[in-house]
Write an enzyme that holds these catalytic residues in place. Structure first.
Site, PDB file in Angstrom:
ATOM      1  N   GLY A   1      46.488 -16.570 111.696  1.00  0.00           N
ATOM      2  CA  GLY A   1      47.690 -16.286 112.697  1.00  0.00           C
ATOM      3  C   GLY A   1      48.545 -15.468 112.451  1.00  0.00           C
ATOM      4  N   LYS A   2      47.905 -14.661 110.544  1.00  0.00           N
ATOM      5  CA  LYS A   2      49.049 -14.112 109.916  1.00  0.00           C
ATOM      6  C   LYS A   2      48.074 -12.182 109.777  1.00  0.00           C
ATOM      7  CE  LYS A   2      52.143 -17.015 107.720  1.00  0.00           C
ATOM      8  NZ  LYS A   2      53.158 -17.183 106.835  1.00  0.00           N
ATOM      9  N   GLY A   3      47.640 -12.217 110.398  1.00  0.00           N
ATOM     10  CA  GLY A   3      46.845 -10.534 110.902  1.00  0.00           C
ATOM     11  C   GLY A   3      45.437 -10.887 110.414  1.00  0.00           C
TER      12      GLY A   3
END
Ligand code: PLP
Length: 403
Positions: free
Chosen positions: A175-177
């Site tokens: 979820g963070k890139g």
């Protein structure tokens, strides 16, 4: 109320993995990202939190009489957990009113000869004021750690974030890139500090085959389900269940374990990350272009503020961070959008002193601007899967709520 979307949109724009990413390759992930960012060599660790723990342990050995770590009062609970795990003391700094940066006056008041490090945070891909933290740190003899967990690829003055302070770190969590399910990249400007960080990791990070196996399976699940058809199962259902039982902390995944797993990242996950990293620069450009197109539409809605960057900075755009006039309007907007599958969510639910489960490690403190930020903010996904029609639905809903 907009109709529930059939497929679920993710709250942040992660880089989707492809089947071909899962084949063996070369474990060059850290070197490839360093080349893309134009930084000195990066140190790969098992999470962003592990990077922070290694950084704090290293700095603490250099200046053992300094025990305090100054962090923004609105940030990821994992930051507080890492400070605690390093045996250090958390010192909160309130925010600038209506802004994610630490307040310059509060920051000066929070720092003295007991301060080990200050952690300016590039929240939501927005580029933080590291220069001010650095000025204060130099004045009291402390160091600066840039929390760039949410800002891989963000730049200021043409250079990567993480290069202005003494140490910086990025997160590779789901979820963070760019994600290898859990991972982190650690950065230091000075070669000597880089060497110390590597030595700390060699000393405190064990090889744990069982944990690495679990992460490999989790990464396969992520590769399979991180798409609109799979996210209902992996993200939407647990989200709606948590909201129904009135548990927003669980809904956004703010309920972290209090111990930090430390282990070495195995070769296969590095191969996967290296394959996906090839697509990262184009993906970040695509997100930036989409954000630049959509920002003006949002900013035309009376009562909406969208956080941006200083003039000399180019942040990344995993999602758009909005401030509404007050908690009532923010909550009214979320009542319509949060569980409808449009990728609208919240960042962190509380200011750090307001998480019941962190009570042992965060002292009660009056941080009115951080609390205001928690009460008024919401996020709009910048995933490419959120098409123009979905985006217009979100804007119309906000307009109706704010009318
Ligand atoms: C996610 C996050 C971290 C921790 O990174 P992990 O890779 O999840 O351990 C630290 N700081 C901020 C601001 C974050 O959002």
């Amino acid at each position: 109320m907009p109709p529930r979307r059939r497929h679920e949109l993710p709250p942040t724009a992660g880089l989707p993995l492809r089947p071909g990413d899962l084949r063996p390759g070369a474990p060059t992930l850290a070197a490839d990202i360093a080349a893309q960012l134009g930084t000195p060599p990066l140190q790969l660790e098992c999470s962003g939190t592990a990077c922070l723990l290694i950084a704090l342990t290293t700095l603490s050995a250099l200046q053992p009489t300094r025990r305090r770590v100054v962090v923004p009062a609105f940030t990821c609970p994992l930051v507080a957990i890492a400070v605690h795990a390093a045996g250090l003391e958390l010192q909160l700094c309130d925010l600038r009113p209506g802004h994610h940066d630490m307040d310059p006056i509060a920051l000066r008041a929070a720092c003295d000869e007991r301060t080990l490090a200050i952690i300016p945070t590039h929240l939501a891909g927005r580029v933080a004021d590291v220069g001010d933290a650095l000025a204060v740190a130099r004045n009291v003899g402390a160091r600066v750690i840039e929390d760039a967990a949410q800002a891989l690829g963000a730049r200021r003055d043409g250079g990567s974030v993480g290069m202005t302070g003494d140490i910086g770190f990025f997160s590779l969590a789901a979820g963070k890139g760019l994600s290898i399910y859990e991972g982190g990249l650690l950065l230091a400007r000075e070669p000597e500090l880089r060497e110390r960080l590597a030595r700390t990791a060699a000393r405190i990070v064990p090889n744990r085959i069982g944990t690495e196996w679990r992460r490999c399976i989790e990464l396969l699940g992520y590769a399979a389900l991180y798409r609109p058809a799979g996210l209902r199962l992996a993200y939407g259902r647990p989200l709606r269940r948590a909201l129904r039982r009135g548990d927003p902390v669980a809904a956004v995944g703010d309920d972290f374990p209090l111990t930090i797993p430390l282990h070495r990242v195995g070769r296969w996950r590095q191969d996967v990350g290296a394959h996906a990293a090839v697509r990262l620069p184009a993906f970040l450009d695509q997100l930036s272009a989409q954000a630049q197109r959509r920002l003006p539409r949002l900013r035309r809605i009376p009562g909406v503020r969208v956080l941006g960057d200083p003039p000399d900075a180019q942040g990344t755009w995993p999602f758009l961070l909005l401030l509404l006039p007050d908690r009532q309007h923010r909550d009214a907007a979320l009542a319509q959008l949060w569980s409808s599958g449009y990728g609208v969510s919240r960042l962190f639910i509380h200011a750090l002193p307001d998480y019941a489960y962190l009570e042992e490690m965060v002292a009660a403190q009056d941080v009115p601007h951080a609390r205001d930020f928690a009460a008024r903010s919401l996020t709009v996904s910048n995933s490419p899967w959120l098409d123009d029609e979905d985006f217009e639905t979100i804007c119309r809903t906000l307009e109706a709520v704010l009318a």
